[in-house]
Motif scaffolding. Sequence first.
Motif, PDB file in Angstrom:
ATOM      1  N   LEU A 349      43.347 148.995  93.251  1.00 41.01           N
ATOM      2  CA  LEU A 349      44.076 149.799  94.231  1.00 41.01           C
ATOM      3  C   LEU A 349      44.850 150.970  93.623  1.00 41.01           C
ATOM      4  CD1 LEU A 349      44.681 149.991  97.273  1.00 41.01           C
ATOM      5  CD2 LEU A 349      46.688 148.534  96.885  1.00 41.01           C
ATOM      6  N   PRO A 350      45.521 150.818  92.474  1.00 40.69           N
ATOM      7  CA  PRO A 350      46.259 151.963  91.923  1.00 40.69           C
ATOM      8  C   PRO A 350      45.362 153.163  91.662  1.00 40.69           C
ATOM      9  CG  PRO A 350      46.973 149.939  90.876  1.00 40.69           C
ATOM     10  CD  PRO A 350      45.772 149.584  91.695  1.00 40.69           C
ATOM     11  N   ALA A 351      44.166 152.921  91.144  1.00 43.22           N
ATOM     12  CA  ALA A 351      43.257 154.036  90.876  1.00 43.22           C
ATOM     13  C   ALA A 351      42.711 154.634  92.165  1.00 43.22           C
ATOM     14  CB  ALA A 351      42.102 153.562  89.991  1.00 43.22           C
ATOM     15  N   ARG A 352      42.603 153.800  93.193  1.00 47.74           N
ATOM     16  CA  ARG A 352      42.038 154.267  94.459  1.00 47.74           C
ATOM     17  C   ARG A 352      43.025 155.110  95.255  1.00 47.74           C
ATOM     18  NH1 ARG A 352      39.319 149.324  97.607  1.00 47.74           N
ATOM     19  NH2 ARG A 352      38.784 151.045  99.029  1.00 47.74           N
ATOM     20  N   CYS A 353      44.284 154.667  95.295  1.00 49.08           N
ATOM     21  CA  CYS A 353      45.233 155.424  96.129  1.00 49.08           C
ATOM     22  C   CYS A 353      46.681 155.399  95.634  1.00 49.08           C
ATOM     23  CB  CYS A 353      45.158 154.950  97.586  1.00 49.08           C
ATOM     24  SG  CYS A 353      45.690 153.258  97.837  1.00 49.08           S
ATOM     25  N   GLY A 354      46.915 154.892  94.419  1.00 49.35           N
ATOM     26  CA  GLY A 354      48.254 154.990  93.854  1.00 49.35           C
ATOM     27  C   GLY A 354      49.289 154.072  94.463  1.00 49.35           C
ATOM     28  N   VAL A 355      48.892 152.855  94.818  1.00 53.53           N
ATOM     29  CA  VAL A 355      49.814 151.853  95.358  1.00 53.53           C
ATOM     30  C   VAL A 355      49.509 150.521  94.674  1.00 53.53           C
ATOM     31  CG1 VAL A 355      50.650 150.652  97.426  1.00 53.53           C
ATOM     32  CG2 VAL A 355      49.920 153.032  97.581  1.00 53.53           C
ATOM     33  N   VAL A 356      50.537 149.737  94.431  1.00 53.00           N
ATOM     34  CA  VAL A 356      50.384 148.418  93.805  1.00 53.00           C
ATOM     35  C   VAL A 356      50.848 147.338  94.771  1.00 53.00           C
ATOM     36  CG1 VAL A 356      51.357 146.896  92.027  1.00 53.00           C
ATOM     37  CG2 VAL A 356      50.487 149.145  91.400  1.00 53.00           C
ATOM     38  N   ALA A 357      50.080 146.265  94.867  1.00 55.78           N
ATOM     39  CA  ALA A 357      50.423 145.089  95.676  1.00 55.78           C
ATOM     40  C   ALA A 357      50.105 143.839  94.855  1.00 55.78           C
ATOM     41  CB  ALA A 357      49.641 145.097  96.992  1.00 55.78           C
ATOM     42  N   ILE A 358      50.360 142.675  95.429  1.00 52.44           N
ATOM     43  CA  ILE A 358      50.166 141.406  94.739  1.00 52.44           C
ATOM     44  C   ILE A 358      49.106 140.579  95.468  1.00 52.44           C
ATOM     45  CG2 ILE A 358      51.242 139.191  94.107  1.00 52.44           C
ATOM     46  CD1 ILE A 358      52.247 141.395  92.354  1.00 52.44           C
ATOM     47  N   PRO A 359      48.109 140.042  94.759  1.00 51.65           N
ATOM     48  CA  PRO A 359      47.122 139.170  95.402  1.00 51.65           C
ATOM     49  C   PRO A 359      47.699 137.777  95.634  1.00 51.65           C
ATOM     50  CG  PRO A 359      46.638 139.345  93.054  1.00 51.65           C
ATOM     51  CD  PRO A 359      47.818 140.248  93.321  1.00 51.65           C
ATOM     52  N   ASN A 360      47.611 137.304  96.852  1.00 53.92           N
ATOM     53  CA  ASN A 360      48.199 136.006  97.180  1.00 53.92           C
ATOM     54  C   ASN A 360      47.496 134.838  96.514  1.00 53.92           C
ATOM     55  OD1 ASN A 360      50.124 137.168  98.806  1.00 53.92           O
ATOM     56  ND2 ASN A 360      49.628 135.956 100.625  1.00 53.92           N
ATOM     57  N   GLN A 361      46.237 135.003  96.111  1.00 54.46           N
ATOM     58  CA  GLN A 361      45.503 133.856  95.584  1.00 54.46           C
ATOM     59  C   GLN A 361      46.184 133.257  94.358  1.00 54.46           C
ATOM     60  OE1 GLN A 361      41.764 135.062  93.084  1.00 54.46           O
ATOM     61  NE2 GLN A 361      41.866 136.499  94.797  1.00 54.46           N
ATOM     62  N   VAL A 362      47.003 134.042  93.649  1.00 50.68           N
ATOM     63  CA  VAL A 362      47.686 133.499  92.475  1.00 50.68           C
ATOM     64  C   VAL A 362      48.756 132.488  92.864  1.00 50.68           C
ATOM     65  CG1 VAL A 362      47.253 135.606  91.152  1.00 50.68           C
ATOM     66  CG2 VAL A 362      49.422 135.357  92.376  1.00 50.68           C
ATOM     67  N   PHE A 363      49.125 132.448  94.142  1.00 46.10           N
ATOM     68  CA  PHE A 363      50.131 131.503  94.616  1.00 46.10           C
ATOM     69  C   PHE A 363      49.508 130.218  95.170  1.00 46.10           C
ATOM     70  CE2 PHE A 363      52.198 135.750  95.798  1.00 46.10           C
ATOM     71  CZ  PHE A 363      52.891 135.846  94.605  1.00 46.10           C
ATOM     72  N   TYR A 364      48.195 130.096  95.093  1.00 43.52           N
ATOM     73  CA  TYR A 364      47.488 128.948  95.651  1.00 43.52           C
ATOM     74  C   TYR A 364      46.838 128.112  94.557  1.00 43.52           C
ATOM     75  CZ  TYR A 364      47.387 130.927 100.468  1.00 43.52           C
ATOM     76  OH  TYR A 364      47.696 131.421 101.712  1.00 43.52           O
ATOM     77  N   ASP A 365      46.834 126.784  94.733  1.00 44.98           N
ATOM     78  CA  ASP A 365      45.907 125.933  93.983  1.00 44.98           C
ATOM     79  C   ASP A 365      44.516 126.058  94.593  1.00 44.98           C
ATOM     80  OD1 ASP A 365      47.805 125.069  92.214  1.00 44.98           O
ATOM     81  OD2 ASP A 365      48.194 123.171  93.224  1.00 44.98           O
ATOM     82  N   ASP A 366      44.472 126.084  95.919  1.00 49.70           N
ATOM     83  CA  ASP A 366      43.222 126.276  96.650  1.00 49.70           C
ATOM     84  C   ASP A 366      42.976 127.780  96.756  1.00 49.70           C
ATOM     85  OD1 ASP A 366      41.076 126.386  98.357  1.00 49.70           O
ATOM     86  OD2 ASP A 366      42.061 125.397 100.044  1.00 49.70           O
ATOM     87  N   LYS A 367      42.324 128.353  95.730  1.00 51.64           N
ATOM     88  CA  LYS A 367      42.161 129.800  95.665  1.00 51.64           C
ATOM     89  C   LYS A 367      41.428 130.357  96.880  1.00 51.64           C
ATOM     90  CE  LYS A 367      44.082 129.929  91.613  1.00 51.64           C
ATOM     91  NZ  LYS A 367      45.492 130.339  91.493  1.00 51.64           N
ATOM     92  N   SER A 368      40.513 129.562  97.450  1.00 44.11           N
ATOM     93  CA  SER A 368      39.745 130.056  98.587  1.00 44.11           C
ATOM     94  C   SER A 368      40.625 130.323  99.800  1.00 44.11           C
ATOM     95  CB  SER A 368      38.632 129.069  98.953  1.00 44.11           C
ATOM     96  OG  SER A 368      39.181 127.831  99.393  1.00 44.11           O
ATOM     97  N   ALA A 369      41.731 129.561  99.921  1.00 43.73           N
ATOM     98  CA  ALA A 369      42.605 129.712 101.082  1.00 43.73           C
ATOM     99  C   ALA A 369      43.299 131.067 101.096  1.00 43.73           C
ATOM    100  CB  ALA A 369      43.634 128.587 101.119  1.00 43.73           C
ATOM    101  N   GLY A 370      43.526 131.643  99.908  1.00 41.81           N
ATOM    102  CA  GLY A 370      44.199 132.937  99.846  1.00 41.81           C
ATOM    103  C   GLY A 370      43.374 134.020  99.198  1.00 41.81           C
ATOM    104  N   ALA A 371      42.056 133.826  99.128  1.00 40.14           N
ATOM    105  CA  ALA A 371      41.204 134.728  98.354  1.00 40.14           C
ATOM    106  C   ALA A 371      41.281 136.173  98.795  1.00 40.14           C
ATOM    107  CB  ALA A 371      39.753 134.237  98.409  1.00 40.14           C
TER     108      ALA A 371
END
Length: 395
Positions: A349-371
Amino acid sequence: MTAMSAPASSSNRPFLNRRLAAFGTTIFAEMSALASSTGSINLGQGFPDTDGPAEIAEAAVRAIRDGRGNQYPPGPGVPELRTAIAAHQQRFYGLGYDPDTEVLVTAGATEAIAAALLALLEPGDEVIALEPFYDSYAACIAMAGAVRVPLTLRAPDFRPDLDALRDAVTPRTRLLLLNTPHNPTGTVLTPAELAAIAELAVERDLLVVTDEVYEHLVFEGGHTPLASLPGMRERTVTISSAGKTFSFTGWKVGWITAPPALVSAVRSAKQFLTYVSSGPFQYAIAEALALPDSYYDGFRADLAAKRDLLADGLADAGFEVFRPQGTYFITTDVSPLGEKDGLAFCRALPARCGVVAIPNQVFYDDKSAGATQVRWAFCKRTDVLQEAVHRLRQL
């Protein structure tokens, strides 16, 4: 051995112990570094880009000049702050706590969580936590040698499945770890949900640790501390902090309120972590907690407007937006943009439009639930959010 050679390990064991090996560098460090290196707007890590009330900053300066807190403060926290915390709990929730025996000041809520879990858990104990969970929860449970049992909050409403919660309790369950208002989903547990959780905790004789750092950032309804429900005060460690409410996250002033036996247990662990911290800032936060209702109301109204600004902008950019009831985070789904991996999306995303966010999947044990979920922080200046929305329209 030359000066440049690495020390040898006679057992060939990794230096990092196995309990922490799975965690590595936090996603917040990675994404904040990415924001810095690309000059992007950082809507990832949850810290404000303006300071809190000037009179509270001045109170900290005054404490330093007056020599209050420049040396080690008392282990439980300075009396002025412990008294202010107890008064806060009484003022907002009608909860009475003895500032001398039922309040403990910590180095932010993060240390409070660590000290509580290290103090209250034995190896093999099970901890049920709302998933997705703040990343320090998993690490602290692991350091205690305990086992985390996730109760997954699923889109679009992110409500807890109370039947699944009951089914998750086993004879090995020691503790429920709750977060309301909930980071990252923005869910605020209802009085009915809290009552069901309280009933289960009493029935199964469970301890509860509640992370309530966003207690003053509820946009619909209000915040109900679990400790205020029947049978819960004596088994609940309530955690909060000053950083989110007063926009001084770097001061790291947190606290717990709990019955004397639980405070004593947590303090036994806390004294070997930081021992004490934030001396002069404790005096300033004591003054902050006594600010009038107009401060709390204005702070909440300001963030509600920023929530709506960013939520509307994200929806216009094509995201599915889950508008939060509380906190200062918005969860979105990137699937409508044709994306399938939130982590890959955030790294690009930073290279695409200069904004940073956080992927929720890092907060899950069940990665598919927040993929495909991505979290955005709206605790920024209005002009920064407006520029972020403008950039996101490129998607």
